[in-house]
Design an enzyme around this catalytic site. Structure first.
Site, PDB file in Angstrom:
ATOM      1  N   LYS A 214       0.837  -1.207   0.000  1.00  0.00           N
ATOM      2  CA  LYS A 214       0.000   0.000   0.000  1.00  0.00           C
ATOM      3  C   LYS A 214       0.873   1.258   0.000  1.00  0.00           C
ATOM      4  O   LYS A 214       0.622   2.209  -0.734  1.00  0.00           O
ATOM      5  CB  LYS A 214      -0.943  -0.026   1.221  1.00  0.00           C
ATOM      6  CG  LYS A 214      -2.030  -1.097   1.100  1.00  0.00           C
ATOM      7  CD  LYS A 214      -2.814  -1.321   2.395  1.00  0.00           C
ATOM      8  CE  LYS A 214      -3.800  -2.471   2.217  1.00  0.00           C
ATOM      9  NZ  LYS A 214      -4.550  -2.795   3.446  1.00  0.00           N
TER      10      LYS A 214
ATOM     11  N   ASP B 244     -10.864   3.036   4.575  1.00  0.00           N
ATOM     12  CA  ASP B 244     -11.198   1.616   4.434  1.00  0.00           C
ATOM     13  C   ASP B 244     -12.708   1.398   4.393  1.00  0.00           C
ATOM     14  O   ASP B 244     -13.167   0.302   4.059  1.00  0.00           O
ATOM     15  CB  ASP B 244     -10.622   0.831   5.623  1.00  0.00           C
ATOM     16  CG  ASP B 244      -9.411   0.005   5.235  1.00  0.00           C
ATOM     17  OD1 ASP B 244      -9.361  -0.450   4.080  1.00  0.00           O
ATOM     18  OD2 ASP B 244      -8.527  -0.172   6.083  1.00  0.00           O
TER      19      ASP B 244
ATOM     20  N   GLN C  20      -4.601  -1.615   9.669  1.00  0.00           N
ATOM     21  CA  GLN C  20      -4.465  -2.923   9.029  1.00  0.00           C
ATOM     22  C   GLN C  20      -5.045  -3.997   9.946  1.00  0.00           C
ATOM     23  O   GLN C  20      -4.719  -4.073  11.123  1.00  0.00           O
ATOM     24  CB  GLN C  20      -2.983  -3.205   8.717  1.00  0.00           C
ATOM     25  CG  GLN C  20      -2.754  -4.480   7.920  1.00  0.00           C
ATOM     26  CD  GLN C  20      -3.396  -4.454   6.533  1.00  0.00           C
ATOM     27  OE1 GLN C  20      -3.500  -3.406   5.896  1.00  0.00           O
ATOM     28  NE2 GLN C  20      -3.835  -5.600   6.054  1.00  0.00           N
TER      29      GLN C  20
HETATM   30  N1  GUN Z   1      -7.047  -6.914   6.187  1.00  0.00           N
HETATM   31  C1  GUN Z   1      -7.543  -7.660   5.175  1.00  0.00           C
HETATM   32  N2  GUN Z   1      -8.126  -6.874   4.236  1.00  0.00           N
HETATM   33  C2  GUN Z   1      -8.003  -5.608   4.685  1.00  0.00           C
HETATM   34  C3  GUN Z   1      -8.429  -4.350   4.164  1.00  0.00           C
HETATM   35  O1  GUN Z   1      -9.038  -4.228   3.096  1.00  0.00           O
HETATM   36  N3  GUN Z   1      -8.110  -3.266   4.921  1.00  0.00           N
HETATM   37  C4  GUN Z   1      -7.460  -3.377   6.108  1.00  0.00           C
HETATM   38  N4  GUN Z   1      -7.214  -2.264   6.785  1.00  0.00           N
HETATM   39  N5  GUN Z   1      -7.065  -4.527   6.612  1.00  0.00           N
HETATM   40  C5  GUN Z   1      -7.344  -5.639   5.907  1.00  0.00           C
END
Ligand code: GUN
Length: 292
Positions: free
Chosen positions: A53, A119, A96
């Protein structure tokens, strides 16, 4: 059979964002957008995703910061989120997942300022998404799937979409988004999960199958109608003596057999994964415009 290449589409989205930002930042805009990622475990997969990311942010001109912490209690994380909510130089906050087990997930997700919730996990954004409000932040993976299908002109309107998996991150929001009374939506959606007894029968009735479980070979060729579209969100690390690293990533779908039967399918890796990251960048741009 058409390959739904998420890498190609994500690259196109990223190029657009990069162009838009270089135009914006050559004008009066005093600073680029800023995303802060909170990493609360030393889980290698989470670390890997956050690195990807951050790299994508860098490529398009979004600044990013990773805060690695090891919260002893929920309160510690809540205080950190408060400070990021107040920081006017921060546009997007990403936590995350998964969090450590002793941390209260719901309290943490609710503490993020909904205007910085790139998110789309805050209940305000979930509620707005439920109502089909375009101002909401939509969760990145379902949004990425929708954009990928649109790019390849796969119209889900009037189609039967079967989603396998009911997580808050993928299954539930995707069902909600595809069933909306809106352009590019209007699907008839069935959501299956671990207690579904007749999964094969349900999948055989699908025009589009989206599997988001994380179980290799869950979707086999005898579960797929000829000509169906298959979107594989699963990602599992399995041992493979033929690779240098000794492992490979596989989805939920028995790709080799299923790809012979379908009209279109996403690969793993290179399907939904890159789209998730591209949508995170899009959401960060959206939060930037909200804050300036
Ligand atoms: N863990 C698995 N998928 C995601 C996501 O789309 N965003 C975040 N923040 N954590 C995750």
């Amino acid at each position: 059979m058409k390959l739904l290449d998420g890498k190609i589409v994500a690259d196109l989205v990223q190029k657009e964002i990069q162009k838009e930002l270089s135009r914006e930042l050559s004008g009066m805009q005093p600073r680029p957008p800023c995303l802060v990622a909170l990493l609360t475990t030393d889980d290698p997969a989470s670390l890997h995703y956050v690195k990807r990311k951050v790299h994508a942010c860098h490529e398009v001109g979004i600044t990013s910061r990773v805060i690695q912490c090891n919260p002893k209690e929920t309160k510690e994380l809540l205080e950190l989120i408060d400070s990021l909510n107040e920081d006017v130089s921060v546009d997007g906050i990403l936590i995350q997942l998964p969090l450590p087990l002793h941390v209260n997930l719901s309290q943490v997700l609710q503490r993020v300022d909904p205007r910085k919730d790139v998110d789309g996990f805050h209940p305000i954004n979930v509620g707005k998404m439920f109502l089909g409000d375009p101002d909401a932040f939509y969760p990145c993976t379902p949004l990425g799937i929708k954009v990928l299908l649109e790019y390849y002109k796969i119209d889900v309107s009037t189609k039967h979409v079967v989603i396998v998996g009911r997580s808050n991150i993928v299954g539930k929001p995707l069902a909600c988004m595809l069933m909306q009374n809106a352009p590019g939506c209007n699907a008839t959606v069935t959501v299956a999960h671990r207690h579904t007894t007749n999964l094969q029968e349900i999948c055989l009735a699908a025009d589009v199958i989206v599997s988001a479980v994380g179980k290799p070979n869950l979707i086999t060729a005898d579960m797929v109608k000829p000509g169906a579209v298959v979107v594989d969100v699963g990602i599992t690390k399995v041992a493979d003596a033929n690779t240098k690293s000794g492992f490979k990533l596989v989805g939920d779908v028995d790709y080799r057999a299923v790809s012979q039967k379908v009209s279109a399918i996403t690969p793993v890796p290179g399907g939904v994964g890159p789209m998730t990251i591209a949508m995170l960048l899009k959401n960060t741009l959206k939060s930037f415009y909200l804050h300036r």
